[in-house]
Design a protein around this motif. Structure first.
Motif, PDB file in Angstrom:
ATOM      1  N   ASN A   1      -3.890  10.470  -4.485  1.00  0.00           N
ATOM      2  CA  ASN A   1      -3.919   9.712  -3.317  1.00  0.00           C
ATOM      3  C   ASN A   1      -3.691  10.822  -1.887  1.00  0.00           C
ATOM      4  N   GLN A   2      -2.642  11.854  -2.420  1.00  0.00           N
ATOM      5  CA  GLN A   2      -2.505  12.745  -1.445  1.00  0.00           C
ATOM      6  C   GLN A   2      -3.730  13.450  -1.007  1.00  0.00           C
ATOM      7  N   VAL A   3      -4.563  13.855  -1.982  1.00  0.00           N
ATOM      8  CA  VAL A   3      -5.921  14.402  -1.612  1.00  0.00           C
ATOM      9  C   VAL A   3      -6.874  13.381  -0.679  1.00  0.00           C
ATOM     10  N   PHE A   4      -6.901  12.411  -0.995  1.00  0.00           N
ATOM     11  CA  PHE A   4      -7.569  11.277  -0.230  1.00  0.00           C
ATOM     12  C   PHE A   4      -7.000  11.171   1.395  1.00  0.00           C
ATOM     13  N   LEU A   5      -5.813  11.240   1.334  1.00  0.00           N
ATOM     14  CA  LEU A   5      -4.972  11.185   2.624  1.00  0.00           C
ATOM     15  C   LEU A   5      -5.421  12.489   3.469  1.00  0.00           C
ATOM     16  N   ASN A   6      -5.277  13.730   2.737  1.00  0.00           N
ATOM     17  CA  ASN A   6      -5.451  14.946   3.367  1.00  0.00           C
ATOM     18  C   ASN A   6      -6.931  15.054   4.025  1.00  0.00           C
ATOM     19  N   LEU A   7      -7.980  14.345   3.404  1.00  0.00           N
ATOM     20  CA  LEU A   7      -9.440  14.405   3.598  1.00  0.00           C
ATOM     21  C   LEU A   7      -9.745  13.599   4.568  1.00  0.00           C
ATOM     22  N   ILE A   8      -8.964  12.403   4.523  1.00  0.00           N
ATOM     23  CA  ILE A   8      -9.278  11.154   5.703  1.00  0.00           C
ATOM     24  C   ILE A   8      -8.689  11.693   7.059  1.00  0.00           C
ATOM     25  N   LEU A   9      -7.215  12.343   6.958  1.00  0.00           N
ATOM     26  CA  LEU A   9      -6.798  12.805   8.052  1.00  0.00           C
ATOM     27  C   LEU A   9      -7.585  13.971   8.970  1.00  0.00           C
ATOM     28  N   ASN A  10      -7.900  14.881   7.987  1.00  0.00           N
ATOM     29  CA  ASN A  10      -8.808  15.925   8.459  1.00  0.00           C
ATOM     30  C   ASN A  10      -9.998  15.408   9.104  1.00  0.00           C
ATOM     31  N   ALA A  11     -10.657  14.452   8.430  1.00  0.00           N
ATOM     32  CA  ALA A  11     -11.880  13.821   9.118  1.00  0.00           C
ATOM     33  C   ALA A  11     -11.621  13.105  10.624  1.00  0.00           C
ATOM     34  N   ALA A  12     -10.382  12.327  10.694  1.00  0.00           N
ATOM     35  CA  ALA A  12      -9.987  11.880  11.898  1.00  0.00           C
ATOM     36  C   ALA A  12      -9.692  13.140  13.133  1.00  0.00           C
ATOM     37  N   GLN A  13      -9.026  14.132  12.373  1.00  0.00           N
ATOM     38  CA  GLN A  13      -8.766  15.050  13.424  1.00  0.00           C
ATOM     39  C   GLN A  13      -9.972  16.052  13.694  1.00  0.00           C
ATOM     40  N   ALA A  14     -10.967  15.936  12.892  1.00  0.00           N
ATOM     41  CA  ALA A  14     -12.128  16.730  13.261  1.00  0.00           C
ATOM     42  C   ALA A  14     -12.961  15.909  14.386  1.00  0.00           C
ATOM     43  N   ILE A  15     -12.954  14.409  14.184  1.00  0.00           N
ATOM     44  CA  ILE A  15     -13.547  13.805  15.124  1.00  0.00           C
ATOM     45  C   ILE A  15     -12.998  13.866  16.585  1.00  0.00           C
ATOM     46  N   GLN A  16     -11.665  13.745  16.580  1.00  0.00           N
ATOM     47  CA  GLN A  16     -10.780  13.923  17.734  1.00  0.00           C
ATOM     48  C   GLN A  16     -11.138  15.369  18.320  1.00  0.00           C
ATOM     49  N   SER A  17     -11.315  16.314  17.769  1.00  0.00           N
ATOM     50  CA  SER A  17     -11.219  17.694  18.567  1.00  0.00           C
ATOM     51  C   SER A  17     -12.792  18.054  18.683  1.00  0.00           C
ATOM     52  N   SER A  18     -13.644  17.196  18.166  1.00  0.00           N
ATOM     53  CA  SER A  18     -15.049  17.526  18.458  1.00  0.00           C
ATOM     54  C   SER A  18     -15.735  17.288  19.701  1.00  0.00           C
TER      55      SER A  18
ATOM     56  N   THR B   1      -4.673   4.278   0.353  1.00  0.00           N
ATOM     57  CA  THR B   1      -4.431   5.367   1.462  1.00  0.00           C
ATOM     58  C   THR B   1      -4.982   4.909   2.940  1.00  0.00           C
ATOM     59  N   LEU B   2      -6.113   4.217   2.977  1.00  0.00           N
ATOM     60  CA  LEU B   2      -6.860   3.750   4.199  1.00  0.00           C
ATOM     61  C   LEU B   2      -5.679   2.990   5.055  1.00  0.00           C
ATOM     62  N   THR B   3      -5.039   2.074   4.151  1.00  0.00           N
ATOM     63  CA  THR B   3      -4.009   1.270   4.880  1.00  0.00           C
ATOM     64  C   THR B   3      -2.783   2.116   5.602  1.00  0.00           C
ATOM     65  N   VAL B   4      -2.280   3.102   4.856  1.00  0.00           N
ATOM     66  CA  VAL B   4      -1.146   3.668   5.054  1.00  0.00           C
ATOM     67  C   VAL B   4      -1.597   4.762   6.300  1.00  0.00           C
ATOM     68  N   CYS B   5      -2.909   5.163   6.408  1.00  0.00           N
ATOM     69  CA  CYS B   5      -3.114   5.800   7.517  1.00  0.00           C
ATOM     70  C   CYS B   5      -3.881   5.146   8.819  1.00  0.00           C
TER      71      CYS B   5
ATOM     72  N   SER C   1       0.975  -1.022   0.083  1.00  0.00           N
ATOM     73  CA  SER C   1       0.108   0.064  -0.098  1.00  0.00           C
ATOM     74  C   SER C   1       0.804   1.507   0.045  1.00  0.00           C
ATOM     75  N   MET C   2       1.912   1.205   0.859  1.00  0.00           N
ATOM     76  CA  MET C   2       2.759   2.381   0.901  1.00  0.00           C
ATOM     77  C   MET C   2       3.537   2.543  -0.619  1.00  0.00           C
ATOM     78  N   LYS C   3       3.830   1.613  -1.032  1.00  0.00           N
ATOM     79  CA  LYS C   3       4.246   1.659  -2.541  1.00  0.00           C
ATOM     80  C   LYS C   3       3.104   2.360  -3.365  1.00  0.00           C
ATOM     81  N   GLU C   4       2.194   1.648  -3.440  1.00  0.00           N
ATOM     82  CA  GLU C   4       0.825   2.268  -4.254  1.00  0.00           C
ATOM     83  C   GLU C   4       0.785   3.662  -3.997  1.00  0.00           C
ATOM     84  N   PHE C   5       0.662   3.910  -2.767  1.00  0.00           N
ATOM     85  CA  PHE C   5       0.229   5.323  -2.273  1.00  0.00           C
ATOM     86  C   PHE C   5       1.367   6.436  -2.811  1.00  0.00           C
TER      87      PHE C   5
END
Ligand SMILES: Nc1ncnc2c1ncn2[C@@H]1O[C@H](COP(=O)(O)OP(=O)(O)OP(=O)(O)O)[C@@H](O)[C@H]1O
Ligand SMILES: [Mg+2]
Length: 383
Positions: A274-291, A241-245, A217-221
């Motif tokens: 892939n970078q776009v998907f990573l940014n969106l997924i990490l933002n989602a995780a961070q938004a949940i954590q800070s909610s 992307t989900l696997t790497v994060c 996954s890291m290679k593909e990402f």
């Protein structure tokens, strides 16, 4: 004509000449000389002088940069200067906005000056865009190189651990038979070994398979060095992307995937997408954590087809994006995260990659308090 009248006329002539030639005028005596016509003329010239002086003082104020100077009221002679003053005030405000980073301001007054001002702002914008792209490329390249390097380092030992485990798996049954024949084990122990050892090896092999999947996954990402557009399976890209994060998501959210199995491949710059998907997924995780809501929250990643577009949607159960911020969150360097935690570049990169490089679209929705929904649309045939 009396001497007084002659003096007054000479004085009046001096004053009018001074004004006509632009020199400071000699003060005019206030005293009346008793001739209504001459006294009236003297009053009119005094009025002219005082207006001339007001014009002079106001011009000096503007020339010295005091753009808030109060203009004498009801003096139409000053109208052009007042409109210059208004332009200067507006320009000052525009310059302050540009200094604060808002590079969308343009002016359409003050003739050539406005052309120069607009050229300056455009040049600043181009420079900022070039810096931003260089930074983004450097960020992608370093992540890609790092990931590819680590993937390679892990892959090699993981491969021989796997090979050796498979070898042990194969030789174990005859080995156990042989051991039974040479030195009989206490009752039941041989059966236990025959059961436990293959199970332990199976578990170890599963572990190695997971390592291989993450490495793959890291290679593909990261796909370092790919600058060409390639035909990309977005479902697979999202899996990688989900696997790497995975580690970032673990405590924050449970991820639900709803992928359209018939989603056609998309021609795109895969590593940037892939970078776009990573940014969106990490933002989602961070938004949940800070909610402040109970953890883990929920992230839904969906893919679907809509006319000529492949659509990827990332929804979360965080606090959502306030209406007032929905446009600004895409601005470079806009962040609500504490210093050191967010650079505010994630969504700016997403917009650039999706809208500029792929002629697609990215938008934010969802409701305040209930979570954000980010929707990405990519043209299936490429940009
Ligand atoms: N899923 C989301 N829910 C709520 N707010 C969000 C979400 N995604 C982004 N935002 C808001 O948009 C802002 C900008 O996001 P962006 O990804 O551009 O930068 P960042 O996450 O703050 O920093 P960086 O991504 O550079 O580490 C965030 O600071 C946050 O306020
Ligand atoms: Mg971010």
């Amino acid at each position: 004509m009396t001497d007084d009248e002659r003096r007054l006329l000479a004085n009046l002539t001096d004053c009018i000449e001074a004004v006509a030639e632009g020199r400071p005028a000699v003060p005019m005596p206030e005293a009346s000389i008793g001739d209504p016509a001459l006294d009236g003329l003297a009053r009119a010239v005094r009025h002219l002088l005082s207006n001339f002086e007001a014009l002079r003082l106001f011009s000096i104020s503007l020339a010295n940069g005091r753009i808030d100077a109060e203009a004498p009221p009801k003096l139409h002679l000053l109208d052009p200067l007042k409109s210059l003053q208004a332009s200067l005030k507006h320009l000052t405000w525009q310059t302050q906005e540009v200094a604060a980073g808002n590079l969308d301001h343009r002016v359409d007054f003050l003739g050539e000056f406005s052309t120069a001002f607009n050229q300056m702002v455009t040049a600043l914008k181009d420079k900022r865009r070039a810096e931003h792209e260089a930074m983004q490329a450097a960020r992608l390249a370093s992540i890609g190189q790092l990931a590819a390097g680590i993937a390679h380092e892990i892959n090699t030992p993981a491969q021989y651990v796997g090979d050796n485990l498979r070898y042990v798996e194969d030789v174990l049954p005859p080995l156990l038979d042989a051991v039974r024949g040479i030195a009989p084990l206490p009752a039941g122990e041989a059966d236990l070994l025959a059961e436990d050892l293959p199970a332990a090896i199976k578990e170890a092999l599963e572990g190695v398979a997971r390592i291989s999947k993450i490495v793959q996954s890291m290679k593909e990402f990261s796909l370092p060095g790919t600058t060409e557009m390639t035909t990309t399976d977005l479902n697979k890209a999202l899996e990688s992307t989900l696997t790497v994060c995975q580690n970032e998501l673990k405590t924050a959210a449970q991820v639900e995937k709803r992928f359209d199995p018939d989603l056609p491949c998309v021609v795109c710059h895969a590593s940037e997408v892939n970078q776009v998907f990573l940014n969106l997924i990490l933002n989602a995780a961070q938004a949940i954590q800070s909610s402040g809501k109970p953890l883990p929250g929920r992230i839904l990643v969906e893919t679907l087809r809509e006319a000529g577009f492949a659509v990827v949607r990332v929804s979360d159960s965080g606090a959502g994006v306030p209406m007032a911020l929905r446009e600004r969150i895409f601005d470079p360097f806009f962040t609500t995260k504490p210093v050191g935690q967010g650079t505010g570049q994630g969504l700016a990169i997403c917009r650039d990659v999706i809208e500029v490089k792929h002629k697609g679209g990215i938008e934010v929705g969802g409701s305040e308090g209930e979570g954000a929904v980010f929707t990405v649309r990519l043209p299936i045939g490429g940009a």
